[in-house]
Scaffold this motif. Structure first.
Motif, short mmCIF file in Angstrom:
data_model
loop_
_atom_site.label_atom_id
_atom_site.label_comp_id
_atom_site.label_asym_id
_atom_site.label_seq_id
_atom_site.Cartn_x
_atom_site.Cartn_y
_atom_site.Cartn_z
N GLU A 336 20.85 61.72 24.11
CA GLU A 336 19.52 61.63 23.53
C GLU A 336 18.71 62.91 23.75
O GLU A 336 17.65 63.09 23.13
N ALA A 337 19.20 63.78 24.59
CA ALA A 337 18.51 65.06 24.79
C ALA A 337 18.83 66.06 23.68
O ALA A 337 17.95 66.82 23.25
N THR A 338 20.08 66.07 23.21
CA THR A 338 20.49 67.10 22.25
C THR A 338 21.14 66.55 20.99
O THR A 338 21.20 67.25 19.98
N TYR A 339 21.67 65.32 21.05
CA TYR A 339 22.55 64.81 20.00
C TYR A 339 23.65 65.86 19.74
O TYR A 339 24.29 66.33 20.69
N PHE A 340 23.90 66.26 18.50
CA PHE A 340 25.00 67.19 18.22
C PHE A 340 24.58 68.66 18.37
O PHE A 340 25.43 69.55 18.30
N THR A 543 30.73 49.45 32.09
CA THR A 543 30.53 49.49 30.64
C THR A 543 29.10 49.91 30.35
O THR A 543 28.17 49.52 31.06
N TRP A 544 28.93 50.72 29.32
CA TRP A 544 27.59 51.07 28.85
C TRP A 544 27.00 49.80 28.24
O TRP A 544 27.45 49.31 27.21
N THR A 545 25.98 49.26 28.89
CA THR A 545 25.52 47.90 28.61
C THR A 545 24.94 47.75 27.22
O THR A 545 25.13 46.72 26.56
N SER A 546 24.22 48.76 26.74
CA SER A 546 23.65 48.71 25.39
C SER A 546 23.21 50.10 24.99
O SER A 546 22.75 50.89 25.84
N ASP A 547 23.30 50.41 23.71
CA ASP A 547 22.72 51.66 23.21
C ASP A 547 21.20 51.64 23.26
O ASP A 547 20.56 52.69 23.14
N HIS A 573 20.34 53.47 31.94
CA HIS A 573 19.76 54.81 32.02
C HIS A 573 18.28 54.83 31.67
O HIS A 573 17.80 54.00 30.89
N VAL A 574 17.59 55.81 32.22
CA VAL A 574 16.23 56.16 31.81
C VAL A 574 16.33 57.13 30.63
O VAL A 574 17.07 58.11 30.69
N SER A 575 15.60 56.84 29.56
CA SER A 575 15.60 57.73 28.40
C SER A 575 14.17 58.19 28.11
O SER A 575 13.21 57.78 28.76
N ALA A 576 14.05 59.04 27.11
CA ALA A 576 12.75 59.62 26.77
C ALA A 576 11.88 58.60 26.05
O ALA A 576 12.36 57.57 25.55
N HIS A 580 13.99 55.93 21.56
CA HIS A 580 14.66 56.26 20.31
C HIS A 580 15.15 55.04 19.54
O HIS A 580 15.52 55.16 18.37
N GLN A 581 15.18 53.86 20.17
CA GLN A 581 15.64 52.67 19.47
C GLN A 581 14.47 51.81 18.96
O GLN A 581 14.51 51.29 17.85
#
Length: 728
Positions: A336-340, A543-547, A573-576, A580-581
């Motif tokens: 989520e910081a850079t994507y591609f 497992t990554w619990t959810s996007d 995880h903590v996200s920005a 984003h969802q």
């Protein structure tokens, strides 16, 4: 404890620490007598009773009272006087599907065997379990069904599997092969399931059983975001702490079906296994077919008691390898910081900034390989993109490792892009049907893992990368479900084996790679939680619990997931912000508190944060390191449900009850609200605990029976997280 057999009544009594399960051979068939709280003995006070029921035919014309339509069975078929949903169905060469498997023999053995090609729970010594194998035989087709029950002596768990054996001369076709069937002689239950969707996984639903069929399933080629391969029957009065629960979870990652049928006599039949929709399996003479394992947990201590049993079993006798009991590192993922859009310099900047904050593992997500500048191509081309990383993965990984951090990498090994060198070289290596269009999802197709040559090429490509650099973590993703299901490697009569053979291929590939790289921590992912099931946990302990990384959404997602799966299995995880969802704004505090309720990490550009934000993250990281053993491997208690009210609370308690962590979350603020308190659980009532953040001491009795006050929280999306320490 263990398994006993009464030859006079032909009754098997299976006993674990607190549970009994009782089977009787009745008129040659396996009858279900009891599943519930442990009894020292059973004298048939609730013996089977029969009468002449209209429209319930009789397999023995001389006995008008006996019918399989009214017999509570262990492994029933359709067509031989039973009109309910069958556990299995076999088609003969003449096209008919009537069989008559009856009891032939049994054996009781110490320990628990492995399942060929399938994940399953295990024992570390034969003394930990006993296994009952009941062999059923159909003399017309000379075939056997071996129904196996394993009783764990220390985990209060029973597991079931079934093996079909064709000893005859004709070719058989399995149309259905469930792993478990239980016929209850009552229907006063409520059904709990975990439905959802991408970014909204495992939301709890609870509804009263009704006449007819209630069913959950996946037809997507994966266990799916939409339903988890789990159900529980509970009494109407059952709560977190009190009441009976009968939980069943399938150790399988593909298409499944679980159903509850309530019949005209208010019996309830629970069946779970591989989804029979679009499934069949040709069983040639001399061949066998093994079903996946079903894990069965009974609790008379509410949903919390069931969860505690599942958690302990899965942590200790399903997950394997180095990281089974090892603390999981705090990570940062660049997605989520850079994507591609990144290069080596940007990645190094994020890693260096993370190191300064105490983060232990850097994970490079999607976009490092082939010509992967968007999600439109290059899956399958597992070679470093030298435009982004001119010095290669090894150089980048070494920079991270030399800065005293671990390095991890993202893969999506099961997928292939149409715009890829691999697809151009092997266009038939994907799941597809000749002469039909190939539907894409996320611009990709699925590799045909029914083929060993495809499996071996994936193993080689992934292994070459893992061997080339100091990589200690892999995020294994899978981002589309199956359509146009077929394999050119299979003959026409076996095309409906494709979905199951694919999952067997997934297990083979995972087993080969994880065994070759035992020091790598593997985390599974499927658009987040689309394949969060016990089958995958056997190969990958988390497992990554959810996007969906929004803290408020995660309250329900993580709460529902905890019904079965241990905290050590949940990536969080903590996200920005804005998220984003869901585009929600929340504080670093509540984002941290929710994420610290699992395997903790970050998914944002820490190099671009303010000094104040960096200081807060450093504080969170240091705090989590102090409580990490309790959260990841302690006992978990759900205190307040986000599915019922606007607050959520849960806590973690160390095995010796000397330390605990309490978390409380408030979502939407209201005017003039009442004061709030929370009653804790799992503490030693005779110990005195200090709540460190309050600098106050309370007895375990007071905290559990009277509770503790939660301070007034002003505004939306507020939380507190406290540590408790017992006085010596």
């Amino acid at each position: 404890m263990g398994i006993t057999y009464d030859g006079q009544t032909k009754t098997f009594h299976l006993q674990s620490e607190r549970t009994s399960y009782i089977i009787q051979v009745y008129n040659g068939y396996l009858a279900h007598l009891y599943w519930g709280k442990k009894m020292d003995s059973y004298n048939h006070g609730t013996k089977l009773r029969f009468k002449d029921r209209s429209f319930s035919p009789n397999p023995d014309p001389d006995d008008p009272f006996f019918s399989l339509d009214t017999l509570p069975q262990e492994y029933p078929a359709f067509g031989n006087t039973d009109f309910h949903i069958p556990a299995y169905q076999i088609q003969l060469e003449n096209g008919t599907t009537v069989t008559n498997f009856q009891y032939k023999s049994h054996r009781i053995v110490q320990g628990k065997g492995e399942l060929d090609g399938l994940p399953a729970t295990y024992v570390e010594s034969d003394s930990e379990a006993q296994t009952l194998e009941l062999t059923l035989f159909d003399e017309v087709i000379d075939a056997e069904i071996v129904v196996s029950y394993t009783v764990f002596t220390t985990f209060d768990v029973m597991t079931r599997t079934v093996r079909f054996v064709n000893n005859g001369s004709q070719k058989l076709k399995l149309l259905k092969a469930a792993s478990v069937n239980v016929d209850f002689r009552e229907s006063e239950f409520e059904l709990i399931t975990l439905p959802g969707a991408w970014s909204r996984e495992r939301y709890m639903e609870r509804e009263k059983l009704r006449s007819g069929i209630q069913m959950i399933e996946s037809r997507r080629g994966a266990s799916s975001h939409q339903f988890n391969p789990f159900l529980a029957l509970v009494r109407p009065e059952t709560t977190e702490e009190f009441g009976e629960v009968f939980g069943i979870n399938l150790v399988y990652s593909g298409n499944f079906q679980a159903s509850v049928e309530v019949d005209q006599f208010h019996y309830s039949r629970v069946t779970m296994g591989i989804n029979p929709f679009d499934f069949s399996w040709v069983l040639d003479p001399g061949q066998t077919f093994q079903t996946p394992e079903a894990v069965m947990v009974y609790s008379d201590q509410g949903l919390g008691g069931m969860s505690k049993t599942f958690h302990h079993l899965y942590r200790e006798r399903l997950c394997r390898g180095k990281y089974r009991n090892q603390l999981r590192p705090i990570l940062i993922n660049n997605w989520e910081a850079t994507y591609f859009d990144f290069n080596e310099g940007k990645i190094v900047d994020i890693a260096n900034a993370s190191k300064e904050l105490g983060i232990e593992l850097f994970v490079l997500d999607d976009g490092w390989f082939g010509k992967r500048n968007s999600d439109k191509g290059s899956l399958g081309d597992w070679f470093v993109d030298r435009n982004k990383l001119p010095n290669g993965i090894e150089h980048l990984a070494n920079q991270v490792v030399e800065n005293d951090m671990q390095f991890g990498l993202w893969f999506e090994p099961e997928m292939i892009s149409v715009d890829s060198d691999l697809y151009r070289a092997h266009p038939d290596w994907c799941i597809h049907i000749p002469d039909r269009s190939r539907s894409e999802g996320r611009n990709q197709l699925i590799l045909d893992l029914t083929r060993k040559d495809v499996c071996d090429e994936i193993i080689k490509r992934v292994s070459d990368i893992l061997a080339s650099a100091p990589i200690s973590y892999v995020k294994w993703d899978m981002n589309r479900h199956m359509t146009e299901v077929g394999s050119i490697s299979l003959p026409a009569e076996r095309q409906r084996e494709t979905a199951h053979r694919y999952i067997l291929g997934v297990y083979y590939v995972m087993d080969q790679i994880t065994s070759t790289f035992p020091d790598v921590l593997f985390e599974s992912c499927s658009g987040g939680g689309g394949r969060f099931d016990p089958g995958i946990l056997y190969y990958m302990p988390q497992t990554w619990t959810s996007d969906n990384t929004d803290a408020i959404s995660r309250l329900k997602i993580q709460y529902g997931t905890s019904l079965i799966y241990p905290i050590s299995a949940m990536g969080s995880h903590v996200s920005a912000v804005p998220n984003h969802q869901v585009n929600r704004m929340t504080s670093l505090d509540i984002r941290g508190h929710v994420a610290m309720s699992g395997n903790f990490g970050y998914e944002l550009d820490v190099s671009a944060l303010s000094e104040e934000e960096k200081a807060k993250i450093k504080e969170q990281v240091n705090w989590y390191k102090g409580v990490r053993p309790i959260i990841q491997f302690g006992d978990f208690y759900r205190l307040k449900s986000p599915f019922i009210q606007s607050h959520t609370s849960w806590m973690f308690v160390s095995d010796d009850q000397t330390e605990a962590v309490l978390a409380y979350f408030s979502t939407l603020a209201e005017a003039n609200v009442p004061f709030t308190k929370v009653k804790l659980r799992g503490l030693d009532p005779n110990k005195v605990y200090k709540i460190v953040e309050l600098d106050q001491e309370f007895t375990g009795q007071e905290l559990m029976y009277a509770g503790v006050n939660i301070p007034e929280l002003h505004g939306d999306f507020q939380s507190v997280m406290w540590t408790l320490q017992a006085k010596s």
